[in-house]
Design a protein around this motif. Structure first.
Motif, PDB file in Angstrom:
ATOM      1  N   HIS A  90       0.852  -1.195  -0.127  1.00 31.12           N
ATOM      2  CA  HIS A  90       0.134   0.074  -0.161  1.00 31.12           C
ATOM      3  C   HIS A  90       0.883   1.263   0.067  1.00 31.12           C
ATOM      4  O   HIS A  90       0.341   2.347  -0.354  1.00 31.12           O
ATOM      5  CB  HIS A  90      -1.048  -0.083   1.153  1.00 31.12           C
ATOM      6  N   LEU A  91       2.342   1.181   0.078  1.00 32.48           N
ATOM      7  CA  LEU A  91       2.861   2.389   0.245  1.00 32.48           C
ATOM      8  C   LEU A  91       2.924   3.444  -1.006  1.00 32.48           C
ATOM      9  O   LEU A  91       2.559   4.527  -1.027  1.00 32.48           O
ATOM     10  CB  LEU A  91       4.508   2.010   0.497  1.00 32.48           C
ATOM     11  N   PRO A  92       2.910   2.702  -2.215  1.00 33.57           N
ATOM     12  CA  PRO A  92       2.602   3.525  -3.532  1.00 33.57           C
ATOM     13  C   PRO A  92       1.305   4.311  -3.612  1.00 33.57           C
ATOM     14  O   PRO A  92       1.401   5.503  -3.872  1.00 33.57           O
ATOM     15  CB  PRO A  92       2.786   2.548  -4.502  1.00 33.57           C
ATOM     16  N   MET A  93       0.317   3.557  -3.026  1.00 33.75           N
ATOM     17  CA  MET A  93      -0.988   4.248  -2.967  1.00 33.75           C
ATOM     18  C   MET A  93      -1.100   5.225  -1.948  1.00 33.75           C
ATOM     19  O   MET A  93      -1.568   6.517  -2.400  1.00 33.75           O
ATOM     20  CB  MET A  93      -2.032   3.149  -2.908  1.00 33.75           C
ATOM     21  N   VAL A  94      -0.410   5.123  -0.837  1.00 33.63           N
ATOM     22  CA  VAL A  94      -0.545   6.164   0.224  1.00 33.63           C
ATOM     23  C   VAL A  94       0.324   7.203  -0.005  1.00 33.63           C
ATOM     24  O   VAL A  94      -0.116   8.529  -0.231  1.00 33.63           O
ATOM     25  CB  VAL A  94       0.173   5.297   1.548  1.00 33.63           C
ATOM     26  N   TYR A  95       1.571   6.981  -0.767  1.00 33.97           N
ATOM     27  CA  TYR A  95       2.359   8.042  -1.122  1.00 33.97           C
ATOM     28  C   TYR A  95       1.698   8.975  -2.459  1.00 33.97           C
ATOM     29  O   TYR A  95       1.752  10.063  -2.338  1.00 33.97           O
ATOM     30  CB  TYR A  95       3.660   7.501  -1.783  1.00 33.97           C
ATOM     31  N   ARG A  96       1.147   8.380  -3.136  1.00 33.21           N
ATOM     32  CA  ARG A  96       0.534   8.928  -4.470  1.00 33.21           C
ATOM     33  C   ARG A  96      -0.577   9.927  -4.072  1.00 33.21           C
ATOM     34  O   ARG A  96      -0.826  11.186  -4.426  1.00 33.21           O
ATOM     35  CB  ARG A  96      -0.015   7.856  -5.455  1.00 33.21           C
ATOM     36  N   LEU A  97      -1.340   9.425  -2.948  1.00 36.93           N
ATOM     37  CA  LEU A  97      -2.354  10.099  -2.614  1.00 36.93           C
ATOM     38  C   LEU A  97      -1.899  11.308  -1.823  1.00 36.93           C
ATOM     39  O   LEU A  97      -2.581  12.423  -2.020  1.00 36.93           O
ATOM     40  CB  LEU A  97      -3.520   9.016  -1.624  1.00 36.93           C
ATOM     41  N   ALA A  98      -0.989  11.133  -1.119  1.00 38.06           N
ATOM     42  CA  ALA A  98      -0.346  12.247  -0.242  1.00 38.06           C
ATOM     43  C   ALA A  98      -0.021  13.264  -1.164  1.00 38.06           C
ATOM     44  O   ALA A  98      -0.019  14.225  -1.049  1.00 38.06           O
ATOM     45  CB  ALA A  98       0.530  11.550   0.598  1.00 38.06           C
ATOM     46  N   TYR A  99       0.863  12.542  -2.340  1.00 36.66           N
ATOM     47  CA  TYR A  99       1.315  13.678  -3.124  1.00 36.66           C
ATOM     48  C   TYR A  99       0.348  14.645  -3.948  1.00 36.66           C
ATOM     49  O   TYR A  99       0.540  15.654  -4.116  1.00 36.66           O
ATOM     50  CB  TYR A  99       2.162  13.030  -4.253  1.00 36.66           C
ATOM     51  N   SER A 100      -0.653  13.992  -4.052  1.00 39.28           N
ATOM     52  CA  SER A 100      -1.728  14.565  -4.712  1.00 39.28           C
ATOM     53  C   SER A 100      -2.383  15.872  -3.959  1.00 39.28           C
ATOM     54  O   SER A 100      -2.781  16.879  -4.268  1.00 39.28           O
ATOM     55  CB  SER A 100      -3.040  13.778  -5.245  1.00 39.28           C
ATOM     56  N   TYR A 101      -2.122  15.587  -2.566  1.00 32.18           N
ATOM     57  CA  TYR A 101      -2.573  16.755  -1.762  1.00 32.18           C
ATOM     58  C   TYR A 101      -1.439  17.807  -1.467  1.00 32.18           C
ATOM     59  O   TYR A 101      -1.848  19.051  -1.453  1.00 32.18           O
ATOM     60  CB  TYR A 101      -3.015  16.218  -0.437  1.00 32.18           C
TER      61      TYR A 101
ATOM     62  N   MET B  35       8.374   9.138  -7.668  1.00 33.10           N
ATOM     63  CA  MET B  35       8.576   8.269  -6.536  1.00 33.10           C
ATOM     64  C   MET B  35       9.939   7.507  -6.318  1.00 33.10           C
ATOM     65  O   MET B  35      10.338   7.189  -7.292  1.00 33.10           O
ATOM     66  CB  MET B  35       7.600   7.226  -6.301  1.00 33.10           C
ATOM     67  N   ASP B  36      10.703   8.055  -5.503  1.00 30.62           N
ATOM     68  CA  ASP B  36      11.980   7.679  -5.310  1.00 30.62           C
ATOM     69  C   ASP B  36      12.175   6.157  -5.124  1.00 30.62           C
ATOM     70  O   ASP B  36      11.359   5.536  -4.171  1.00 30.62           O
ATOM     71  CB  ASP B  36      12.507   8.459  -3.958  1.00 30.62           C
ATOM     72  N   PRO B  37      12.886   5.371  -6.007  1.00 31.06           N
ATOM     73  CA  PRO B  37      12.859   4.177  -5.794  1.00 31.06           C
ATOM     74  C   PRO B  37      13.489   3.532  -4.360  1.00 31.06           C
ATOM     75  O   PRO B  37      13.123   2.253  -4.094  1.00 31.06           O
ATOM     76  CB  PRO B  37      13.936   3.506  -6.748  1.00 31.06           C
TER      77      PRO B  37
ATOM     78  N   ARG C 154       1.728  17.894  -2.861  1.00 31.82           N
ATOM     79  CA  ARG C 154       2.501  18.272  -4.086  1.00 31.82           C
ATOM     80  C   ARG C 154       3.974  18.562  -3.965  1.00 31.82           C
ATOM     81  O   ARG C 154       4.822  19.292  -4.529  1.00 31.82           O
ATOM     82  CB  ARG C 154       1.988  19.634  -4.546  1.00 31.82           C
ATOM     83  N   ASN C 155       4.360  17.742  -2.788  1.00 35.37           N
ATOM     84  CA  ASN C 155       5.832  17.762  -2.754  1.00 35.37           C
ATOM     85  C   ASN C 155       6.541  16.357  -2.233  1.00 35.37           C
ATOM     86  O   ASN C 155       5.653  16.014  -1.039  1.00 35.37           O
ATOM     87  CB  ASN C 155       6.583  19.220  -1.918  1.00 35.37           C
ATOM     88  N   PRO C 156       7.519  15.999  -2.293  1.00 38.19           N
ATOM     89  CA  PRO C 156       7.987  14.629  -1.981  1.00 38.19           C
ATOM     90  C   PRO C 156       8.512  14.435  -0.330  1.00 38.19           C
ATOM     91  O   PRO C 156       7.834  13.511   0.036  1.00 38.19           O
ATOM     92  CB  PRO C 156       9.259  14.309  -2.770  1.00 38.19           C
TER      93      PRO C 156
ATOM     94  N   TYR D  46      -1.344   9.642 -12.676  1.00 39.27           N
ATOM     95  CA  TYR D  46      -0.873   9.284 -11.176  1.00 39.27           C
ATOM     96  C   TYR D  46       0.357   8.556 -11.388  1.00 39.27           C
ATOM     97  O   TYR D  46       1.320   8.752 -10.378  1.00 39.27           O
ATOM     98  CB  TYR D  46      -2.034   8.514 -10.481  1.00 39.27           C
ATOM     99  N   ASP D  47       0.482   7.748 -12.154  1.00 39.36           N
ATOM    100  CA  ASP D  47       1.679   6.708 -12.195  1.00 39.36           C
ATOM    101  C   ASP D  47       2.940   7.635 -12.443  1.00 39.36           C
ATOM    102  O   ASP D  47       4.209   7.397 -12.400  1.00 39.36           O
ATOM    103  CB  ASP D  47       1.615   5.686 -13.247  1.00 39.36           C
TER     104      ASP D  47
END
Lengths: 164, 389
Positions: A19-30, B15-17, A32-34, B10-11
């Motif tokens: 689930h990390l990719p999903m959580v990270y993407r959703l967080a990024y959408s809010y 995302m840092d590897p 907007r920075n890594p 979205y992809d």
């Protein structure tokens, strides 16, 4: 940390990896920075680690993570007193996005409440009624948000609100 | 329904590897830190328990307890802090001596702070030592054989200074009041009948739920208004107890206003946390019209501002000439208000506080416990249903 999570058949590590990719993407959408997105993701998994409730299954954990990451990000945004970017008139009249990156930029600029429904419906493939249950909204409210978000994104996304 | 363009968009989020491994390392570090934090406490508690046994065996008057930790844990549970995802709830770091022997000197220990409705904070504090007979509040009554009535009680007060004393309530898990036997007394001077809760049932409840006899610790719930706090990041809250005495007889009620503080528990430093708000604007507010002093008064309930501990109504009102108009139209709009929750349950909303009358008038409703504000899907008020968009 390697213990198996009840009812999910998965270890915490496996849940994290999945689930990390999903959580990270959703967080990024809010956010907007890594860096902020990493912080939000870490906070979510820390909360999951401390969570005492019993999840029904792996899907329940995922839904919990989605709601939690949204709440964590909203709190972070409030703390930083960032202003939500509304799409203005001029942007509404611009040409439709051509590249994935342009479309992502438009998604990132959507008001908070539209981002999650767009992500859940078009990326994760949840049904309207499932999103409604997850976000404590009525199905009608989810449909309204999808309609408005579609209009803001100006891309030809399929409308199939009745498919629940 | 998935969509390829959205998925591709979205992809494309960078995302840092290394992210997965890096965050995992952080989580492991955090877990180890927590484990380190817990172990010494466990060891300390074991040592203290051993000391307590030895102390009891040698008939020493001290008892040992981690009552403050226990209370913090109970409060977190009772207030459903995690279940309702309450933000702004702050648990205090307990002082080192909190796990040591019962103090002979009066003292107060801050347990936690909850942002309450409007600008209030709910502050939970342990005070000690409190003798069992002091576990009571004001307005308790003992009926004599004859016609006289003696009232005696102890009020716990908290405030930033003497100008702001407010009653601090003994904390109980439930808010029921009806178990008290109410006794009516007629004041011949004013003709007013006073009703006093008879003491025993209430005392028992306090002793069971808010008091620890072993450490002589009483848990109080104090209220603090941010508006009263001078600029700064914390507030100094002073806590005392005072005696309350009154005599009622055929001549009327005589209250002893010269009671001196019974105990001064000192001060606690209270942090001032912020709460999370969910503001909802109703998409189709309905107009309400009532007869005002000089003509019709029209009001619309246009939204509500929700927090975990309360709700504030948002209005648009026209034609108001005086306070009666304002109260009449808002009462009508908010009549029989009920929040509807995602799980199908309903939570009645009732008025707690009115702000000062004026252009920014607000009616504010406080909840007894807390509420998951994201679980609210609608509200019915004044006979109108509003969806929470």
């Amino acid at each position: 940390m390697e213990r198996e999570w009840p009812h999910t058949g998965m270890s915490f590590r496996a849940l994290y990896e999945e689930h990390l990719p999903m959580v990270y993407r959703l967080a990024y959408s809010y956010l907007r920075n890594p860096q902020d997105s990493e912080d939000a993701a870490q906070e979510c998994f820390l909360r999951l680690m401390k969570q005492k409730r019993e999840f029904r299954d792996a899907g329940h954990v995922k839904a919990w993570l989605i709601v939690t990451v949204s709440n964590v990000c909203k709190d972070m945004l409030r703390r930083k007193q960032r202003q939500e970017l509304e799409l203005d008139e001029a942007r509404d009249q611009a040409s439709p996005p051509e590249t994935d990156r342009e479309l992502l930029e438009l998604i990132l600029q959507l008001p908070e409440k539209y981002k999650t429904v767009i992500y859940l419906y078009y990326y994760e493939g949840y049904a309207v009624r499932e999103i409604a249950a997850m976000l404590s909204l009525t199905a009608e409210a989810v449909k309204t948000r999808l309609r408005r978000a579609r209009a803001m994104l100006r891309v030809d996304l399929e409308e199939n609100d009745n498919e629940e | 329904m998935k969509n390829e363009r959205i998925i591709a968009a979205y992809d494309s989020i960078p995302m840092d590897p290394e992210l997965s491994q890096r965050l995992w390392n952080e989580l492991e570090k955090e877990t180890e830190t927590q484990a380190r934090r817990v172990r010494p406490r466990r060891r300390l508690r074991a040592l203290l328990l051993t000391a307590a046994v030895l102390a009891l065996m040698s008939a020493t008057a001290y008892a040992v307890s981690s009552i403050h930790q226990q209370r913090q844990s109970e409060l977190r549970e009772e207030l459903k802090i995690e279940e309702n995802q309450v933000t702004g709830y702050v648990e205090a770091e307990l002082p080192a001596e909190a796990t040591e022997a019962v103090s002979r000197e009066p003292r107060a220990v801050l347990l936690s702070v909850l942002p309450d409705f409007d600008d209030f904070l709910r502050v939970y504090v342990d005070v000690s030592p409190v003798e069992p007979e002091e576990v009571t509040d004001g307005y308790l009554m003992d009926q004599d054989e004859g016609s006289d009535w003696d009232l005696y009680g102890i009020s716990y007060l908290s405030g930033l200074d003497e100008e702001h004393w407010q009653e601090a309530f003994i904390h109980t898990r439930d808010d029921s009041y009806t178990e008290d036997e109410l006794v009516s007394v007629n004041d011949p001077e004013t003709g007013v009948s006073y009703r006093y809760p008879h003491s025993e049932a209430r005392k028992d409840k306090y002793r069971e739920q808010g008091y620890d006899p072993e450490t002589k610790t009483l848990t109080l719930e104090c209220s603090l208004n941010r508006d009263d706090v001078p600029a700064g990041e914390t507030a100094r809250l002073h806590i005392i107890s005072v005696e309350y005495r009154a005599k009622i007889d055929a001549e009327g009620i005589e209250i002893n206003n010269d009671a001196q503080p019974l105990r001064d528990f000192g001060y606690v430093e209270v942090p001032l946390p912020q709460k999370r708000l969910r503001t909802v604007r109703f998409t189709e507010p309905r107009s309400f019209t009532v007869d005002g002093e000089f003509g019709p008064v029209e009001g619309k309930l246009v939204g509500a501002e929700l927090s975990a501990t309360g709700l504030t109504w948002l209005y648009e009102i026209e034609g108001v000439y005086g306070s009666e108009d304002l109260l009449a139209v808002t009462d009508e709009m908010e009549r029989d208000a009920v929040l509807e929750l995602q799980d199908g349950s309903r939570k009645p909303v009732s008025l707690s506080v009115r702000s000062e009358l004026g252009p920014n008038f607000r009616n504010i409703c406080g909840f007894a416990g807390t509420l998951d504000i994201d679980a609210v899907i609608g509200i019915t008020a004044g006979g109108v249903h509003y969806d929470f968009e």
